[in-house]
Motif scaffolding. Sequence first.
Motif, PDB file in Angstrom:
ATOM      1  N   ALA A   1      47.981   6.936  38.512  1.00  0.00           N
ATOM      2  CA  ALA A   1      46.528   6.756  38.576  1.00  0.00           C
ATOM      3  C   ALA A   1      46.148   5.721  39.640  1.00  0.00           C
ATOM      4  O   ALA A   1      45.051   5.777  40.201  1.00  0.00           O
ATOM      5  CB  ALA A   1      45.992   6.334  37.209  1.00  0.00           C
ATOM      6  N   LEU A   2      47.058   4.792  39.919  1.00  0.00           N
ATOM      7  CA  LEU A   2      46.821   3.784  40.952  1.00  0.00           C
ATOM      8  C   LEU A   2      47.159   4.293  42.351  1.00  0.00           C
ATOM      9  O   LEU A   2      46.994   3.565  43.320  1.00  0.00           O
ATOM     10  CB  LEU A   2      47.648   2.526  40.646  1.00  0.00           C
ATOM     11  N   GLY A   3      47.646   5.532  42.455  1.00  0.00           N
ATOM     12  CA  GLY A   3      47.911   6.121  43.761  1.00  0.00           C
ATOM     13  C   GLY A   3      49.374   6.258  44.123  1.00  0.00           C
ATOM     14  O   GLY A   3      49.697   6.729  45.209  1.00  0.00           O
ATOM     15  N   ASP A   4      50.283   5.848  43.238  1.00  0.00           N
ATOM     16  CA  ASP A   4      51.711   5.989  43.511  1.00  0.00           C
ATOM     17  C   ASP A   4      52.133   7.391  43.085  1.00  0.00           C
ATOM     18  O   ASP A   4      52.767   7.584  42.052  1.00  0.00           O
ATOM     19  CB  ASP A   4      52.515   4.928  42.749  1.00  0.00           C
ATOM     20  N   ASP A   5      51.722   8.346  43.886  1.00  0.00           N
ATOM     21  CA  ASP A   5      51.872   9.753  43.527  1.00  0.00           C
ATOM     22  C   ASP A   5      52.296  10.527  44.773  1.00  0.00           C
ATOM     23  O   ASP A   5      51.476  10.753  45.659  1.00  0.00           O
ATOM     24  CB  ASP A   5      50.521  10.270  43.014  1.00  0.00           C
ATOM     25  N   PRO A   6      53.564  10.886  44.872  1.00  0.00           N
ATOM     26  CA  PRO A   6      54.052  11.528  46.092  1.00  0.00           C
ATOM     27  C   PRO A   6      53.421  12.898  46.316  1.00  0.00           C
ATOM     28  O   PRO A   6      52.951  13.546  45.392  1.00  0.00           O
ATOM     29  CB  PRO A   6      55.556  11.665  45.847  1.00  0.00           C
ATOM     30  N   GLY A   7      53.419  13.319  47.571  1.00  0.00           N
ATOM     31  CA  GLY A   7      52.794  14.576  47.965  1.00  0.00           C
ATOM     32  C   GLY A   7      53.307  15.799  47.232  1.00  0.00           C
ATOM     33  O   GLY A   7      52.525  16.597  46.727  1.00  0.00           O
ATOM     34  N   GLN A   8      54.612  15.966  47.171  1.00  0.00           N
ATOM     35  CA  GLN A   8      55.181  17.134  46.506  1.00  0.00           C
ATOM     36  C   GLN A   8      54.853  17.107  45.021  1.00  0.00           C
ATOM     37  O   GLN A   8      55.137  16.139  44.331  1.00  0.00           O
ATOM     38  CB  GLN A   8      56.702  17.156  46.652  1.00  0.00           C
ATOM     39  N   GLY A   9      54.226  18.126  44.526  1.00  0.00           N
ATOM     40  CA  GLY A   9      53.948  18.229  43.106  1.00  0.00           C
ATOM     41  C   GLY A   9      52.731  17.434  42.663  1.00  0.00           C
ATOM     42  O   GLY A   9      52.222  17.640  41.568  1.00  0.00           O
ATOM     43  N   ALA A  10      52.240  16.525  43.503  1.00  0.00           N
ATOM     44  CA  ALA A  10      51.113  15.672  43.109  1.00  0.00           C
ATOM     45  C   ALA A  10      49.836  16.495  42.958  1.00  0.00           C
ATOM     46  O   ALA A  10      49.081  16.289  42.009  1.00  0.00           O
ATOM     47  CB  ALA A  10      50.913  14.553  44.122  1.00  0.00           C
ATOM     48  N   GLU A  11      49.603  17.397  43.869  1.00  0.00           N
ATOM     49  CA  GLU A  11      48.385  18.203  43.805  1.00  0.00           C
ATOM     50  C   GLU A  11      48.386  19.083  42.565  1.00  0.00           C
ATOM     51  O   GLU A  11      47.371  19.206  41.878  1.00  0.00           O
ATOM     52  CB  GLU A  11      48.236  19.059  45.082  1.00  0.00           C
ATOM     53  N   GLU A  12      49.522  19.674  42.277  1.00  0.00           N
ATOM     54  CA  GLU A  12      49.642  20.491  41.061  1.00  0.00           C
ATOM     55  C   GLU A  12      49.420  19.639  39.810  1.00  0.00           C
ATOM     56  O   GLU A  12      48.739  20.053  38.873  1.00  0.00           O
ATOM     57  CB  GLU A  12      51.018  21.150  41.008  1.00  0.00           C
ATOM     58  N   ALA A  13      49.970  18.428  39.808  1.00  0.00           N
ATOM     59  CA  ALA A  13      49.790  17.525  38.665  1.00  0.00           C
ATOM     60  C   ALA A  13      48.322  17.136  38.509  1.00  0.00           C
ATOM     61  O   ALA A  13      47.800  17.088  37.390  1.00  0.00           O
ATOM     62  CB  ALA A  13      50.660  16.278  38.830  1.00  0.00           C
TER      63      ALA A  13
END
Length: 196
Positions: free
Chosen positions: A98-110
């Motif tokens: 939620a703070l932005g530590d979310d890698p590109g792969q799989g992040a959009e789907e999540a």
Amino acid sequence: MAERTRQKILDAAAVEFGAKGYSGARTAGIAARAGVNQQLIAYYFGGKQGLLDELRRRWSTRQETLVPPEVAFAESLQAYLDMTLDHLDLARLVVWQALGDDPGQGAEEARSEQKRRIEDGVRRIRDRQRAGELTDSVSAEFIVLLMHMAAFAPVAMPRMVRSVLGVAPGSADYRRLCREQLTTLLSRGGGTEAVR
């Protein structure tokens, strides 16, 4: 044996990601926590991203099967509090993301999956409002946000929870207090009597 090893790796990954976020976690640290050879992470999960994707999938599955739609709001809130606070490492991972530590792969789907779950939660709250279980003087969207805030406050702000409420973050007392207070505030009566 293979399933037990996979589970040890997933448990270690949840702890490592929860403590350091995705960006700070290292597969060597995960392997050390799990007591396995680092190459097994690549073998079973394809690497760090695969571990994250599997943890996300399991969290999502837990949420999907958490509460049947026909249970009362208080029970639904209790189940969400329990799921979040009984799995603190995964909850910390959610906070990191939620703070932005979310890698590109799989992040959009999540993010799409999270949006869908939130929309479903809003729909369920609206159904409860139409049925008279909850007040309609508070928006369904804000009620969903309040539920998330109550569940994640002990994870993100444990000292604040203890200072303000005087109870241990995530404890049975905290959970009871949240359930009772939110149910009172959001009931059709609008919280005319404070729960003690």
